[in-house]
Design an enzyme around this catalytic site. Structure first.
Site, PDB file in Angstrom:
ATOM      1  N   ASP A 294       0.870  -1.166   0.000  1.00  0.00           N
ATOM      2  CA  ASP A 294       0.000   0.000   0.000  1.00  0.00           C
ATOM      3  C   ASP A 294       0.916   1.227   0.000  1.00  0.00           C
ATOM      4  OD1 ASP A 294      -2.101   1.731   0.064  1.00  0.00           O
ATOM      5  OD2 ASP A 294      -3.157   0.739   1.684  1.00  0.00           O
TER       6      ASP A 294
HETATM    7  C1  BGC Z   1      -4.904   3.383   0.003  1.00  0.00           C
HETATM    8  C2  BGC Z   1      -5.002   2.397  -1.150  1.00  0.00           C
HETATM    9  C3  BGC Z   1      -4.784   3.123  -2.447  1.00  0.00           C
HETATM   10  C4  BGC Z   1      -3.455   3.860  -2.413  1.00  0.00           C
HETATM   11  C5  BGC Z   1      -3.154   4.619  -3.689  1.00  0.00           C
HETATM   12  C6  BGC Z   1      -3.638   4.207  -0.052  1.00  0.00           C
HETATM   13  O1  BGC Z   1      -3.668   5.200   0.894  1.00  0.00           O
HETATM   14  O2  BGC Z   1      -4.964   2.673   1.216  1.00  0.00           O
HETATM   15  O3  BGC Z   1      -6.248   1.763  -1.127  1.00  0.00           O
HETATM   16  O4  BGC Z   1      -4.847   2.212  -3.508  1.00  0.00           O
HETATM   17  O5  BGC Z   1      -3.472   4.771  -1.336  1.00  0.00           O
HETATM   18  O6  BGC Z   1      -4.006   5.685  -3.847  1.00  0.00           O
END
Ligand code: BGC
Length: 748
Positions: A294
């Protein structure tokens, strides 16, 4: 005087430098170029073009030096990415294209992420909007697998037209507690429903050569402390409750990628959790794609990441730095062949997509075409849940009357969270706009009031013939936990961010705001021709007002066409058919323990309906429940003859529409384990079907079930086993016993 001139000059200089800096950031922020995401035959040359992509990946890795290999293991270099990222955000309010894994020397095209749980997120130059669907929780309430597949095909097509080829979706984390801030991004409390819808999403996305990335692996069901949270879980709970949907999506959908969660599981961060990403994901389930973290705070130690089997750090190179990994090799902590293996997983997958044949031209004319917009409305119509209806709905279509639409959020563009699941529609039909334009045909007067003056709102309601009261939430009340820009700059480390007041995040209190509860109660006293429309992503506590109102609809965050869909449901052009993808407790204290500000939590074996049923807790509305304007009856539930060695069990039943309106019913198949010799839930969902029936129509419906879906995980033997007991099989319109027909059989 001289001193003053110096100060003046210094100020001018500072101004010039900062303006230049702003210009540079702005330039980088708007730097959406047209890098090709597909392999180019001419650049590649015949020699490479004709070999299979797996072998090509091996050839390419053999030609890379160590740094080039490491370059395949993160998104972009911070120096390129950070100004672009923040520049886009600050000046364009856009998410930048991050070009990961590009290698010009070897002609390897990059992969570019777009989030997208309700529509493409990353927009290309000159594109200002995309089709925006109801949130995932709404679509879960539609229980419509084909629809979810079609929606993801549209999302994927629009992603391609926006020059991205990697979708950080679907989110298939289980809703353990309704207060979870990102509840709206997922498909509810039940692993079976999550698995079926997640699978439909992955197949839809990948059918347009966009790489799907189910997320967040695993146990990410709490928002505010996601960066520091340690989730303790025993092996049976993990395998039977929190992972089955991931397993189904991985094994049957074969997604290109998967995103690890921020939190720890049993003491180890998910990004470097070997048990999860190597032992379970790769070894047990045979996952062949690549695992990415993530974004930011997804990996804390590069060497641990390599040892655990993590392929890519996103979005920037941080822990997978040249120095750290080179030193790790020199000191014998890791081997270069470990890196080769991880790069190969990624490259083999990526090349398949880079070389894949596109049957259509994904250009900007695809975006927001009529078919996509119709699908957005249809999705909203299929997902709204009629929870209560004492002969109020559908509203009578009469002319020349007064209709009141009341509520702070009744005329708001409110398509859900503004965090990573955000999508930009060109317009949003609000509940008020939808109801107004519908009533124009009937020559009715529609009055909107935001209820800022409660007495005025009550007065309007009193003097109207029909009242629609819209209550609930916005991104400020629930969603991804987003820090304001100032706070983000102040706090550098994940652990410092937890507890800081942000926007969205988890809900501790499941009630509506006091003023909304008050408004409902006051209006319900003066006008009984009233429907309460709830906008939000998960369950709420309705105890203070529910008995006073004759009719309730859960309309969710219903996307760009939500207001039109709502009007068509209110006036009966569309018969509601959504059913709850979660249980609504009578008393919120009966949900599992939940604390948004803890750094450790234990997830137990029971949650949702399995918990309420096992411990006989009172519920307000059961999982799988929703009303219709039709009335359905189930009859003749039978299990087909079978031989002991058969691996599939087949069932039939008759479904009858007893009313004079066409409607859709969601028939659910549960399996009961009451006779089990070990600890098990009373019953679990193991199948469902959405069926359309004309007035008076009767259909014989068949459902089937694999025997292996009755098994439990034997932690001593480390394998799935079936019990030789008599099972209960149920079919009906919700998870509550009074809505189900039952048969009992020993199948061995
Ligand atoms: C989120 C993800 C997301 C990523 C990119 C993170 O903060 O938890 O779900 O895909 O950001 O935007």
């Amino acid at each position: 005087m001289n001193f003053l001139i110096k100060i003046f000059k210094a100020t001018i200089l500072i101004l010039i430098i900062s303006s230049l800096l702003v210009l540079v950031i702005f330039y980088l922020g708007s730097n959406y170029n047209t890098i090709s995401l597909k392999a180019d035959k001419i650049i590649y040359g015949e020699e490479y073009w004709n070999i299979n992509t797996d072998s090509l990946a091996e050839v390419l890795v053999s030609k890379m030096d160590l740094n080039e290999k490491i370059d395949q293991m993160y998104g972009e270099k911070m120096i390129n990415s950070i100004p672009k990222f923040f520049g886009s955000y600050l000046f364009k309010n856009r998410f930048a294209h991050i070009y990961a894994g590009k290698n010009e020397r070897l002609n390897i095209p990059p992969w570019v992420l777009s989030d997208g749980p309700r529509g493409a997120r990353v927009l290309d130059k000159n594109i200002n909007g995309v089709t925006t669907f109801p949130v995932a929780m709404a679509r879960a309430a539609s229980w419509n697998i084909d629809l979810e597949n079609q929606i993801h095909q549209v999302i994927a097509k629009e992603m391609r037209a926006n020059k991205t080829n990697y979708a950080a979706t679907p989110c298939i984390n289980l809703l353990r507690h309704p207060g979870w801030g990102r509840a709206q991004e997922t498909y509810g409390e039940d692993p079976w429903l999550l698995g079926e819808l997640g699978l439909a999403a992955v197949k839809g996305i990948q059918s347009h050569n966009v790489m799907a990335c189910p997320k967040h692996f695993a146990l990410n069901s709490l928002e505010n402390s996601r960066w520091v949270l340690n989730v303790e879980v025993d092996e049976r709970t993990l395998r039977e409750v929190y992972l089955p949907h991931f397993k189904k999506v991985i094994k049957e959908g074969k997604p290109a990628s998967i995103m690890s969660a921020y939190n720890k599981v049993n003491g180890e961060y998910c990004g470097s959790n070997k048990m999860l990403i190597t032992n379970i994901l790769r070894d047990d389930w045979g996952f062949e794609g690549f695992i990415s973290t993530d974004w930011m705070y997804g990996l804390y130690d590069g060497l641990d990441g390599i040892k655990a089997g993590l392929n890519v750090e996103m979005p920037w190179q941080d822990e997978y730095s040249y120095k750290l990994l080179e030193d790790g090799i020199v000191q014998g902590e890791i081997k270069e062949s470990d890196i080769d293996k991880l790069v190969l997983n990624t490259l083999k997958t990526r090349l398949k997509y880079a070389f894949s044949f596109d049957s259509i031209d994904y250009n900007e004319n695809i975006i927001l075409n009529n078919e996509h917009i119709r699908l957005a409305r249809h999705a909203a119509e299929e997902s709204m849940v009629l929870l209560k209806n004492e002969d109020i709905l559908p509203f009578k279509k009469i002319n020349n009357i007064k209709v009141a639409v009341i509520g702070k959020i009744a005329n708001l563009d409110n398509t859900g969270d503004l965090g990573s699941s955000n999508s930009s529609p060109p317009y949003v039909i609000t509940p008020y706009e939808g109801i107004k334009s519908y009533n124009e045909k009937l020559n009715n007067k529609v009055i909107y009031d935001d209820a800022s003056d409660i007495n005025k709102a009550v007065d309007i309601a009193k003097n109207s013939d029909q009242v629609v009261l819209v209550v609930g939430y916005t991104y400020k009340d629930e969603g991804e936990y987003i820090l304001t820009k100032g706070e983000m700059l102040k706090s550098a480390e994940a652990k410092e961010l937890v507890g800081v007041k942000g926007i969205g995040g988890d809900r501790i209190n499941l009630s509506l705001r006091d003023e909304e509860e008050n408004l409902i109660n006051k209006i319900s006293k003066v006008n009984k021709n009233l429907v309460v429309v709830y906008v939000g992503g998960s369950a709420i506590d309705m105890r203070k007002w529910e008995d006073n109102v004759p009719s309730i609809i859960f309309s969710w965050y219903s996307g760009m066409e939500g207001g039109n869909a709502l009007a068509r449901i209110l006036y009966g052009d569309v018969n509601p058919s959504g059913k709850l993808p979660f249980t609504i407790a009578e008393n919120p204290d009966d949900y599992p323990y939940f604390n948004p500000y803890t750094d450790t939590i234990t997830y137990g074996y029971y949650h949702g309906y399995s918990l309420f049923q096992k411990f006989k807790k009172e519920i307000a509305y059961p999982f799988g429940y929703g009303l219709s304007y039709s009335e359905f009856e189930y009859e003749n539930f039978k299990m087909n003859d079978f031989k002991k060695e058969d691996s599939v069990l087949k069932f039939n039943f008759d479904l009858i529409n007893k009313s004079n309106v066409s409607g859709n019913e969601i028939a659910q198949l549960y399996v009961g384990f009451e006779n089990s010799k070990i600890e098990r839930p009373l019953k679990l969902l193991r199948g469902f079907k959405k069926i359309q029936l004309k007035p008076g129509e009767k259909k014989t419906i068949s459902l089937q079930l694999n025997k292996s879906d009755l098994s439990y995980y034997n932690t001593e033997k480390k394998k799935w086993e079936n019990e030789d007991i008599s099972y209960n099989f149920y079919v009906g319109g919700s998870s509550q016993i009074k809505d189900l027909l039952k048969i009992n059989r020993n199948i061995y």
